[in-house]
Design a protein around this motif. Structure first.
Motif, PDB file in Angstrom:
ATOM      1  N   VAL A  51      60.661  86.198  81.145  1.00 56.69           N
ATOM      2  CA  VAL A  51      60.908  86.906  82.399  1.00 56.69           C
ATOM      3  C   VAL A  51      62.312  86.571  82.889  1.00 56.69           C
ATOM      4  O   VAL A  51      62.620  85.393  83.116  1.00 56.69           O
ATOM      5  CB  VAL A  51      59.865  86.514  83.469  1.00 56.69           C
ATOM      6  CG1 VAL A  51      60.210  87.141  84.819  1.00 56.69           C
ATOM      7  CG2 VAL A  51      58.474  86.939  83.024  1.00 56.69           C
ATOM      8  N   PRO A  52      63.189  87.565  83.041  1.00 55.83           N
ATOM      9  CA  PRO A  52      64.562  87.296  83.479  1.00 55.83           C
ATOM     10  C   PRO A  52      64.588  86.595  84.838  1.00 55.83           C
ATOM     11  O   PRO A  52      63.822  86.944  85.748  1.00 55.83           O
ATOM     12  CB  PRO A  52      65.190  88.695  83.580  1.00 55.83           C
ATOM     13  CG  PRO A  52      64.352  89.555  82.704  1.00 55.83           C
ATOM     14  CD  PRO A  52      62.962  89.006  82.798  1.00 55.83           C
ATOM     15  N   ASN A  53      65.463  85.605  84.954  1.00 54.04           N
ATOM     16  CA  ASN A  53      65.607  84.892  86.222  1.00 54.04           C
ATOM     17  C   ASN A  53      66.969  84.237  86.278  1.00 54.04           C
ATOM     18  O   ASN A  53      67.640  84.081  85.253  1.00 54.04           O
ATOM     19  CB  ASN A  53      64.491  83.859  86.399  1.00 54.04           C
ATOM     20  CG  ASN A  53      64.611  82.690  85.439  1.00 54.04           C
ATOM     21  OD1 ASN A  53      65.151  81.636  85.782  1.00 54.04           O
ATOM     22  ND2 ASN A  53      64.124  82.853  84.205  1.00 54.04           N
ATOM     23  N   THR A  54      67.386  83.856  87.466  1.00 51.38           N
ATOM     24  CA  THR A  54      68.668  83.190  87.665  1.00 51.38           C
ATOM     25  C   THR A  54      68.434  81.898  88.431  1.00 51.38           C
ATOM     26  O   THR A  54      67.777  81.903  89.479  1.00 51.38           O
ATOM     27  CB  THR A  54      69.640  84.083  88.448  1.00 51.38           C
ATOM     28  OG1 THR A  54      69.847  85.300  87.739  1.00 51.38           O
ATOM     29  CG2 THR A  54      70.987  83.382  88.632  1.00 51.38           C
ATOM     30  N   ALA A  55      68.963  80.795  87.910  1.00 48.42           N
ATOM     31  CA  ALA A  55      68.808  79.490  88.551  1.00 48.42           C
ATOM     32  C   ALA A  55      70.001  79.219  89.463  1.00 48.42           C
ATOM     33  O   ALA A  55      71.162  79.281  89.031  1.00 48.42           O
ATOM     34  CB  ALA A  55      68.696  78.388  87.495  1.00 48.42           C
ATOM     35  N   LEU A  56      69.712  78.926  90.735  1.00 49.30           N
ATOM     36  CA  LEU A  56      70.730  78.597  91.725  1.00 49.30           C
ATOM     37  C   LEU A  56      70.568  77.147  92.162  1.00 49.30           C
ATOM     38  O   LEU A  56      69.487  76.572  92.070  1.00 49.30           O
ATOM     39  CB  LEU A  56      70.604  79.495  92.955  1.00 49.30           C
ATOM     40  CG  LEU A  56      70.619  81.012  92.747  1.00 49.30           C
ATOM     41  CD1 LEU A  56      70.397  81.713  94.080  1.00 49.30           C
ATOM     42  CD2 LEU A  56      71.923  81.456  92.117  1.00 49.30           C
ATOM     43  N   GLY A  57      71.648  76.571  92.676  1.00 46.65           N
ATOM     44  CA  GLY A  57      71.593  75.210  93.181  1.00 46.65           C
ATOM     45  C   GLY A  57      72.958  74.565  93.108  1.00 46.65           C
ATOM     46  O   GLY A  57      73.971  75.220  92.820  1.00 46.65           O
ATOM     47  N   PHE A  58      73.010  73.272  93.390  1.00 47.49           N
ATOM     48  CA  PHE A  58      74.246  72.502  93.350  1.00 47.49           C
ATOM     49  C   PHE A  58      74.227  71.583  92.137  1.00 47.49           C
ATOM     50  O   PHE A  58      73.260  70.840  91.935  1.00 47.49           O
ATOM     51  CB  PHE A  58      74.376  71.642  94.607  1.00 47.49           C
ATOM     52  CG  PHE A  58      74.405  72.417  95.901  1.00 47.49           C
ATOM     53  CD1 PHE A  58      75.590  72.944  96.383  1.00 47.49           C
ATOM     54  CD2 PHE A  58      73.242  72.607  96.631  1.00 47.49           C
ATOM     55  CE1 PHE A  58      75.624  73.658  97.578  1.00 47.49           C
ATOM     56  CE2 PHE A  58      73.254  73.312  97.823  1.00 47.49           C
ATOM     57  CZ  PHE A  58      74.455  73.846  98.297  1.00 47.49           C
ATOM     58  N   ILE A  59      75.273  71.606  91.321  1.00 51.19           N
ATOM     59  CA  ILE A  59      75.374  70.663  90.211  1.00 51.19           C
ATOM     60  C   ILE A  59      76.787  70.096  90.131  1.00 51.19           C
ATOM     61  O   ILE A  59      77.753  70.727  90.580  1.00 51.19           O
ATOM     62  CB  ILE A  59      75.003  71.288  88.853  1.00 51.19           C
ATOM     63  CG1 ILE A  59      75.924  72.466  88.504  1.00 51.19           C
ATOM     64  CG2 ILE A  59      73.542  71.710  88.824  1.00 51.19           C
ATOM     65  CD1 ILE A  59      75.761  72.940  87.076  1.00 51.19           C
ATOM     66  N   GLY A  60      76.907  68.898  89.546  1.00 52.78           N
ATOM     67  CA  GLY A  60      78.213  68.280  89.397  1.00 52.78           C
ATOM     68  C   GLY A  60      78.209  67.198  88.335  1.00 52.78           C
ATOM     69  O   GLY A  60      77.151  66.658  87.976  1.00 52.78           O
ATOM     70  N   GLY A  61      79.380  66.880  87.817  1.00 50.51           N
ATOM     71  CA  GLY A  61      79.540  65.798  86.868  1.00 50.51           C
ATOM     72  C   GLY A  61      78.959  66.093  85.493  1.00 50.51           C
ATOM     73  O   GLY A  61      78.571  67.216  85.182  1.00 50.51           O
ATOM     74  N   PHE A  62      78.893  65.047  84.652  1.00 50.65           N
ATOM     75  CA  PHE A  62      78.414  65.236  83.285  1.00 50.65           C
ATOM     76  C   PHE A  62      76.927  65.576  83.258  1.00 50.65           C
ATOM     77  O   PHE A  62      76.462  66.287  82.380  1.00 50.65           O
ATOM     78  CB  PHE A  62      78.694  63.993  82.433  1.00 50.65           C
ATOM     79  CG  PHE A  62      77.747  62.850  82.649  1.00 50.65           C
ATOM     80  CD1 PHE A  62      76.617  62.689  81.857  1.00 50.65           C
ATOM     81  CD2 PHE A  62      77.979  61.914  83.663  1.00 50.65           C
ATOM     82  CE1 PHE A  62      75.749  61.629  82.052  1.00 50.65           C
ATOM     83  CE2 PHE A  62      77.112  60.864  83.856  1.00 50.65           C
ATOM     84  CZ  PHE A  62      75.996  60.714  83.061  1.00 50.65           C
ATOM     85  N   THR A  63      76.175  65.098  84.261  1.00 54.59           N
ATOM     86  CA  THR A  63      74.753  65.421  84.309  1.00 54.59           C
ATOM     87  C   THR A  63      74.555  66.897  84.672  1.00 54.59           C
ATOM     88  O   THR A  63      73.674  67.572  84.130  1.00 54.59           O
ATOM     89  CB  THR A  63      74.040  64.527  85.330  1.00 54.59           C
ATOM     90  OG1 THR A  63      74.831  64.465  86.535  1.00 54.59           O
ATOM     91  CG2 THR A  63      73.855  63.132  84.788  1.00 54.59           C
ATOM     92  N   GLY A  64      75.377  67.397  85.573  1.00 48.75           N
ATOM     93  CA  GLY A  64      75.307  68.816  85.912  1.00 48.75           C
ATOM     94  C   GLY A  64      75.683  69.692  84.736  1.00 48.75           C
ATOM     95  O   GLY A  64      75.070  70.739  84.497  1.00 48.75           O
TER      96      GLY A  64
END
Length: 308
Positions: A51-64
């Motif tokens: 099912v098509p979807n888009t993930a939103l949120g905040f990410i940063g650094g090597f873990t992001g």
């Protein structure tokens, strides 16, 4: 389109031991890393269902970076807001008898980060569904979900939400498409204790009267209840070997939204949600579409009275 929102994502680092002894060196028998966070788990399950979807949120650094690349490798579209801080790492420790989660705090977010994130909602339209799930970083304040929900409703889109306690109740006036408290969460919200299934009925109905369009109450190994404006349904539990319960509730919500977005059939969506949650519990990581279907075929749903 379904959008998932994970305001405080994580890199989940799983470590398995036969036994864990405090104060000693413990050598793991298995480790693995996966993208984590409730909304991200929903995106991963939606992807398993194609099912098509888009993930939103905040990410940063090597873990992001790891999270973004892992999701894209799974065919999940991402539109994360890049931040300066490091996305957190949560350690999940599993032994033969217990599962323990050591969760870290997320990065501090600036006003520029927040403004960049809010622009993601400008393109929402009628028919879209936004799934909100999980904790809010302290730097965003207590009412950030309220702001996001207003943006969704202004665009004519629907939303689902999976957050804790009284914060969940505050969102019900905005009429979420689906909420999914488990029994323990429902007991905490209303300061009650349930001794049998029928005890849950008045509180599921209360959540509907407060504004929720549909309510799923999961009861772990005892099945699940669906409350709609018209009827109440019970999904009998499927028996199997529990391998990893992390993300089971998120998978249930994702399964419901996957079917609802295509058919608008609430009963089939409930069955699909329970199948996805069940398949997740019986899998080390994300289950295959084939295994989800196998679980789906085993689920029996019956209409039940309101405690009569």
């Amino acid at each position: 389109m379904i959008f998932t929102v994970t305001l405080n994502p994580a890199l989940d680092y799983f470590m398995e031991y036969h036994e864990l002894e405090n104060g000693l060196v413990n050598r793991t028998k298995l480790t693995r890393m996966t993208p984590g966070g409730k909304g991200i788990m929903e995106s991963r399950m939606l992807s398993s269902l194609d099912v098509p979807n888009t993930a939103l949120g905040f990410i940063g650094g090597f873990t992001g970076k790891f999270i973004r690349e892992s999701l894209e490798q799974q065919g999940i579209k991402t539109d994360f807001t890049q931040v300066f801080g490091q996305t957190r790492i949560n350690v999940k420790i599993k032994t033969r008898s217990d599962e323990t989660s050591l969760d870290a705090a997320g990065p501090d977010l600036t006003s520029e980060d927040v403004n960049n994130f809010l622009t993601k909602f400008d393109t929402l339209q009628e028919g879209d569904i936004v799934a909100f799930a999980g904790t809010v970083p302290k730097s965003l304040g207590e009412n950030f979900y309220d702001l996001l929900i207003r943006l969704v409703k202004t665009r004519g889109a629907e939303f689902a939400i999976d957050i804790d306690g009284q914060k969940l109740l505050k969102t019900l006036l905005m009429k979420p498409l689906i909420i999914k408290p488990n029994v323990e969460e429902l007991e905490e919200i209303f300061s009650v204790k349930f001794s049998k299934k029928d005890d849950i009925f008045p509180y599921g109905q209360k959540l509907l009267s407060m504004g929720a369009q549909n309510v799923i109450v999961s009861m772990a190994g005892d099945g699940a209840l669906l409350f709609t404006k018209e009827k109440v349904y019970f999904a009998q539990p499927v028996k199997g070997i529990i391998k990893n319960s992390v993300g089971a509730g998120d998978s249930t919500v994702a399964g419901f939204l996957a079917e609802w977005s295509q058919s608008h059939d609430v009963l089939t969506a409930f069955k699909q949600g329970v199948a996805c949650g069940t398949a997740k519990v019986f899998s080390e990581d994300m289950p295959s579409a084939r295994f989800i279907q196998k679980c789906y075929e085993q689920i029996k749903i019956e209409e039940v009275s309101n405690g009569d």
